[in-house]
Write an enzyme that holds these catalytic residues in place. Sequence first.
Site, PDB file in Angstrom:
ATOM      1  N   LYS A  22       7.122  18.234  16.685  1.00  0.00           N
ATOM      2  CA  LYS A  22       5.768  18.465  16.192  1.00  0.00           C
ATOM      3  C   LYS A  22       5.490  17.658  14.913  1.00  0.00           C
ATOM      4  CE  LYS A  22       5.302  23.096  18.234  1.00  0.00           C
ATOM      5  NZ  LYS A  22       4.916  24.508  17.973  1.00  0.00           N
ATOM      6  N   TYR A  62      -2.900  23.412  24.604  1.00  0.00           N
ATOM      7  CA  TYR A  62      -2.683  24.816  24.213  1.00  0.00           C
ATOM      8  C   TYR A  62      -3.763  25.754  24.772  1.00  0.00           C
ATOM      9  CZ  TYR A  62       1.280  23.940  21.129  1.00  0.00           C
ATOM     10  OH  TYR A  62       2.522  23.639  20.639  1.00  0.00           O
ATOM     11  N   THR A 104      10.287  31.558  17.785  1.00  0.00           N
ATOM     12  CA  THR A 104       9.038  30.945  17.318  1.00  0.00           C
ATOM     13  C   THR A 104       8.931  31.012  15.793  1.00  0.00           C
ATOM     14  OG1 THR A 104       8.028  31.785  19.362  1.00  0.00           O
ATOM     15  CG2 THR A 104       6.533  30.992  17.646  1.00  0.00           C
ATOM     16  N   ASN A 125       6.450  24.873  13.222  1.00  0.00           N
ATOM     17  CA  ASN A 125       7.822  25.262  13.581  1.00  0.00           C
ATOM     18  C   ASN A 125       8.610  24.157  14.292  1.00  0.00           C
ATOM     19  OD1 ASN A 125       6.474  25.426  15.971  1.00  0.00           O
ATOM     20  ND2 ASN A 125       6.966  27.568  16.392  1.00  0.00           N
ATOM     21  N   HIS A 128       8.577  22.139  20.166  1.00  0.00           N
ATOM     22  CA  HIS A 128       8.018  22.892  21.297  1.00  0.00           C
ATOM     23  C   HIS A 128       8.925  22.701  22.502  1.00  0.00           C
ATOM     24  CE1 HIS A 128       5.135  24.187  24.403  1.00  0.00           C
ATOM     25  NE2 HIS A 128       5.592  23.153  25.090  1.00  0.00           N
ATOM     26  N   GLU A 139       3.141  20.641  31.729  1.00  0.00           N
ATOM     27  CA  GLU A 139       3.271  19.965  30.431  1.00  0.00           C
ATOM     28  C   GLU A 139       3.843  18.551  30.567  1.00  0.00           C
ATOM     29  OE1 GLU A 139       3.629  23.939  27.618  1.00  0.00           O
ATOM     30  OE2 GLU A 139       5.408  22.668  27.866  1.00  0.00           O
TER      31      GLU A 139
HETATM   32  P1  GDP Z   1       6.721  29.186  21.485  1.00  0.00           P
HETATM   33  O1  GDP Z   1       6.811  29.220  22.990  1.00  0.00           O
HETATM   34  O2  GDP Z   1       7.970  29.680  20.804  1.00  0.00           O
HETATM   35  O3  GDP Z   1       6.288  27.829  20.957  1.00  0.00           O
HETATM   36  O4  GDP Z   1       5.602  30.243  21.028  1.00  0.00           O
HETATM   37  P2  GDP Z   1       4.134  30.619  21.599  1.00  0.00           P
HETATM   38  O5  GDP Z   1       3.914  30.040  22.970  1.00  0.00           O
HETATM   39  O6  GDP Z   1       3.960  32.082  21.416  1.00  0.00           O
HETATM   40  O7  GDP Z   1       3.133  29.912  20.561  1.00  0.00           O
HETATM   41  C1  GDP Z   1       2.825  28.531  20.643  1.00  0.00           C
HETATM   42  C2  GDP Z   1       2.808  27.969  19.244  1.00  0.00           C
HETATM   43  O8  GDP Z   1       1.746  28.585  18.512  1.00  0.00           O
HETATM   44  C3  GDP Z   1       4.043  28.247  18.388  1.00  0.00           C
HETATM   45  O9  GDP Z   1       5.124  27.367  18.642  1.00  0.00           O
HETATM   46  C4  GDP Z   1       3.494  28.088  16.989  1.00  0.00           C
HETATM   47  O10 GDP Z   1       3.326  26.708  16.629  1.00  0.00           O
HETATM   48  C5  GDP Z   1       2.124  28.732  17.137  1.00  0.00           C
HETATM   49  N1  GDP Z   1       2.147  30.185  16.826  1.00  0.00           N
HETATM   50  C6  GDP Z   1       2.718  31.185  17.546  1.00  0.00           C
HETATM   51  N2  GDP Z   1       2.525  32.385  16.977  1.00  0.00           N
HETATM   52  C7  GDP Z   1       1.791  32.149  15.862  1.00  0.00           C
HETATM   53  C8  GDP Z   1       1.248  33.001  14.846  1.00  0.00           C
HETATM   54  O11 GDP Z   1       1.416  34.243  14.860  1.00  0.00           O
HETATM   55  N3  GDP Z   1       0.541  32.393  13.858  1.00  0.00           N
HETATM   56  C9  GDP Z   1       0.329  31.040  13.822  1.00  0.00           C
HETATM   57  N4  GDP Z   1      -0.397  30.525  12.806  1.00  0.00           N
HETATM   58  N5  GDP Z   1       0.812  30.208  14.761  1.00  0.00           N
HETATM   59  C10 GDP Z   1       1.547  30.749  15.771  1.00  0.00           C
END
Ligand code: GDP
Length: 152
Positions: A22, A62, A104, A125, A128, A139
């Site tokens: 990222k 997304y 995450t 973070n 991905h 994807e």
């Molecule tokens: P992943 O599969 O671990 O990447 O997590 P998710 O699919 O739940 O979320 C996608 C991405 O959204 C994450 O990798 C973070 O960059 C972002 N994200 C997830 N949860 C949060 C949150 O609670 N707050 C914020 N600001 N970003 C989040």
Amino acid sequence: MSLKSEEINRAMAVERTLGIIKPDAVEGQRIGAVVSAIEGSGLRIAALKMVQLTRAQSEGFYYVHRDRPFFGSLVAFMSRGPIVVMVIEGDDAIARYRTLMGATDPAKASEGTLRKRFAKNIEENAVHGSDGPDTARFEIGYFFAGSELPQD
Ligand code: GDP
């Protein structure tokens, strides 16, 4: 591919998953460390390139998160600078790469995972990885043409 190697692939459940380094991790010059950790884990990089998403492309990627409160911020973050997109391949690659990434939220990520090492916070973070076979197919197709991928 010969019948024999097809059979071997099936038996070992060889998978492909999409990985992204990222913008925060590219800015922090972590490309080499992330690629090295992936290769060091025994997974292979089957395709790799650096791109910068437009805001619309970031929203498209997304789309499943469109109703989450952080969607706007996530879309802005992911389009603010270059990213590295990779097709990662290997036996059980989807789950293994997610284990390598860690939780995450880096505060909850295990020691030694990519997010523990490189993530700034739950949004920025570092990496991905696709969360399942259907997502991985969508994807990979979002970023790579068939001609850019090694033949199955
Ligand atoms: P992943 O599969 O671990 O990447 O997590 P998710 O699919 O739940 O979320 C996608 C991405 O959204 C994450 O990798 C973070 O960059 C972002 N994200 C997830 N949860 C949060 C949150 O609670 N707050 C914020 N600001 N970003 C989040």
